[in-house]
Design a protein around this motif. Structure first.
Motif, PDB file in Angstrom:
ATOM      1  N   THR A 192     -20.019  -0.765  72.545  1.00 37.56           N
ATOM      2  CA  THR A 192     -19.752   0.538  71.942  1.00 37.56           C
ATOM      3  C   THR A 192     -18.258   0.767  71.793  1.00 37.56           C
ATOM      4  N   CYS A 193     -17.849   1.252  70.628  1.00 36.41           N
ATOM      5  CA  CYS A 193     -16.434   1.564  70.401  1.00 36.41           C
ATOM      6  C   CYS A 193     -16.015   2.840  71.116  1.00 36.41           C
ATOM      7  N   GLY A 194     -16.714   3.927  70.888  1.00 35.98           N
ATOM      8  CA  GLY A 194     -16.334   5.198  71.497  1.00 35.98           C
ATOM      9  C   GLY A 194     -15.266   5.904  70.681  1.00 35.98           C
ATOM     10  N   LYS A 195     -15.085   7.159  70.966  1.00 39.61           N
ATOM     11  CA  LYS A 195     -14.106   7.974  70.250  1.00 39.61           C
ATOM     12  C   LYS A 195     -12.693   7.578  70.645  1.00 39.61           C
ATOM     13  N   ASP A 196     -11.823   7.418  69.653  1.00 40.45           N
ATOM     14  CA  ASP A 196     -10.423   7.047  69.879  1.00 40.45           C
ATOM     15  C   ASP A 196     -10.313   5.822  70.777  1.00 40.45           C
ATOM     16  N   SER A 197     -11.196   4.862  70.545  1.00 39.01           N
ATOM     17  CA  SER A 197     -11.301   3.688  71.403  1.00 39.01           C
ATOM     18  C   SER A 197     -10.225   2.659  71.115  1.00 39.01           C
ATOM     19  N   LYS A 198      -9.795   2.000  72.137  1.00 37.68           N
ATOM     20  CA  LYS A 198      -8.894   0.858  72.032  1.00 37.68           C
ATOM     21  C   LYS A 198      -9.657  -0.422  72.376  1.00 37.68           C
ATOM     22  N   VAL A 199     -10.984  -0.358  72.284  1.00 35.55           N
ATOM     23  CA  VAL A 199     -11.855  -1.479  72.606  1.00 35.55           C
ATOM     24  C   VAL A 199     -11.682  -2.574  71.554  1.00 35.55           C
ATOM     25  N   ALA A 200     -11.736  -3.821  71.992  1.00 36.32           N
ATOM     26  CA  ALA A 200     -11.618  -4.961  71.080  1.00 36.32           C
ATOM     27  C   ALA A 200     -12.642  -4.880  69.958  1.00 36.32           C
ATOM     28  N   ASP A 201     -12.240  -5.277  68.772  1.00 40.15           N
ATOM     29  CA  ASP A 201     -13.090  -5.373  67.584  1.00 40.15           C
ATOM     30  C   ASP A 201     -13.527  -4.029  67.012  1.00 40.15           C
ATOM     31  N   CYS A 202     -12.871  -2.942  67.411  1.00 42.03           N
ATOM     32  CA  CYS A 202     -13.169  -1.624  66.841  1.00 42.03           C
ATOM     33  C   CYS A 202     -12.126  -1.238  65.790  1.00 42.03           C
ATOM     34  N   ASP A 203     -11.426  -2.229  65.279  1.00 42.36           N
ATOM     35  CA  ASP A 203     -10.311  -1.997  64.362  1.00 42.36           C
ATOM     36  C   ASP A 203     -10.693  -2.169  62.892  1.00 42.36           C
ATOM     37  N   HIS A 204     -11.993  -2.071  62.587  1.00 44.22           N
ATOM     38  CA  HIS A 204     -12.467  -2.188  61.204  1.00 44.22           C
ATOM     39  C   HIS A 204     -13.368  -0.994  60.873  1.00 44.22           C
ATOM     40  N   PRO A 205     -12.813   0.213  60.851  1.00 43.28           N
ATOM     41  CA  PRO A 205     -13.644   1.387  60.569  1.00 43.28           C
ATOM     42  C   PRO A 205     -14.090   1.428  59.110  1.00 43.28           C
ATOM     43  N   ASP A 206     -15.204   2.074  58.879  1.00 41.27           N
ATOM     44  CA  ASP A 206     -15.679   2.278  57.526  1.00 41.27           C
ATOM     45  C   ASP A 206     -15.749   3.775  57.265  1.00 41.27           C
ATOM     46  N   LEU A 207     -15.400   4.164  56.061  1.00 45.55           N
ATOM     47  CA  LEU A 207     -15.430   5.577  55.679  1.00 45.55           C
ATOM     48  C   LEU A 207     -16.468   5.811  54.591  1.00 45.55           C
ATOM     49  N   GLY A 208     -17.723   5.600  54.929  1.00 46.87           N
ATOM     50  CA  GLY A 208     -18.831   5.954  54.054  1.00 46.87           C
ATOM     51  C   GLY A 208     -19.010   5.099  52.821  1.00 46.87           C
ATOM     52  N   SER A 209     -18.649   3.818  52.875  1.00 49.19           N
ATOM     53  CA  SER A 209     -18.730   2.977  51.674  1.00 49.19           C
ATOM     54  C   SER A 209     -20.168   2.713  51.221  1.00 49.19           C
ATOM     55  N   TYR A 223     -18.823  -2.730  62.492  1.00 44.92           N
ATOM     56  CA  TYR A 223     -18.190  -4.046  62.624  1.00 44.92           C
ATOM     57  C   TYR A 223     -18.318  -4.562  64.055  1.00 44.92           C
ATOM     58  N   LYS A 224     -18.012  -3.716  65.020  1.00 46.83           N
ATOM     59  CA  LYS A 224     -18.069  -4.096  66.442  1.00 46.83           C
ATOM     60  C   LYS A 224     -19.473  -4.579  66.813  1.00 46.83           C
ATOM     61  N   SER A 225     -20.503  -3.870  66.373  1.00 45.78           N
ATOM     62  CA  SER A 225     -21.879  -4.247  66.718  1.00 45.78           C
ATOM     63  C   SER A 225     -22.204  -5.663  66.235  1.00 45.78           C
ATOM     64  N   LEU A 226     -21.748  -5.996  65.029  1.00 39.84           N
ATOM     65  CA  LEU A 226     -22.022  -7.315  64.465  1.00 39.84           C
ATOM     66  C   LEU A 226     -21.195  -8.404  65.138  1.00 39.84           C
TER      67      LEU A 226
END
Length: 181
Positions: free
Chosen positions: A22-39, A151-154
């Protein structure tokens, strides 16, 4: 005997952290650096990778990963009959355009209770390697941003499912924008 059981439980607990996918809000967790904005009308991510294993073995390993919940018990395999009674097989018949062998589905649940749908397909490159398609979509309506969760889940699944296969760097097919994009 109780000391041995306690030691085994403590060792198993230390092996993985609940909801580490899980990324979480304002997360610095690995692999959470590919957000999507409703594509996809909601947040989503589509990836492709090449595997150094056969298509049937890749399917079996990922299905087993989903059935067991993964290392942090946040994944599940979806296998159910729909309201109209359809219950398709994951294995596709020979002759499918594109050479796809299996197509299947799962879910990922976050610490916050969000559940996203995961879709997969696999097709052989040759008898020893395959191409895997992975897709995650937020199941909540109006998920304009996902904080990188799809992205993180995959990628978490990729890093943890395979006991026998390596894989190429994921290619982003849609959604899950690159950092800084």
């Amino acid at each position: 005997m109780n000391v041995l059981v306690a030691l085994c439980v403590a060792t198993a607990a230390a092996a993985t952290t609940p909801f580490e996918s899980t990324c979480g809000k304002d997360s610095k967790v690995a692999d959470c650096d590919h957000p999507d904005l409703g594509s996809c009308g909601t947040a989503c991510c589509s990836l492709e990778v090449n595997l150094t294993t056969s298509a049937p073995l890749a399917y079996g390993e990922i299905k087993a990963f989903l059935e067991t919940g993964g290392q942090d018990a946040s994944y599940a395999y979806s296998n159910y009959t729909d309201a109209a009674g359809h219950d398709p097989s994951d294995a596709l018949p020979d002759g499918i355009p594109g050479g796809f062998e299996h197509i299947w589905q799962g879910t990922h649940a976050t610490k916050g209770g969000y559940v996203d749908t995961l879709n997969f397909w696999v097709k052989p490159i040759d008898g020893l390697s395959a191409t895997l398609g992975l897709f995650s979509i937020s199941n909540i309506h109006g998920a304009l941003g996902d904080g990188g969760q799809n992205y993180k889940s995959l990628v978490y699944l990729l890093k943890n499912f395979a006991t026998t296969s390596g894989y190429s760097a994921p290619t982003i097919v849609h959604g899950c924008t690159m950092p800084g994009a």
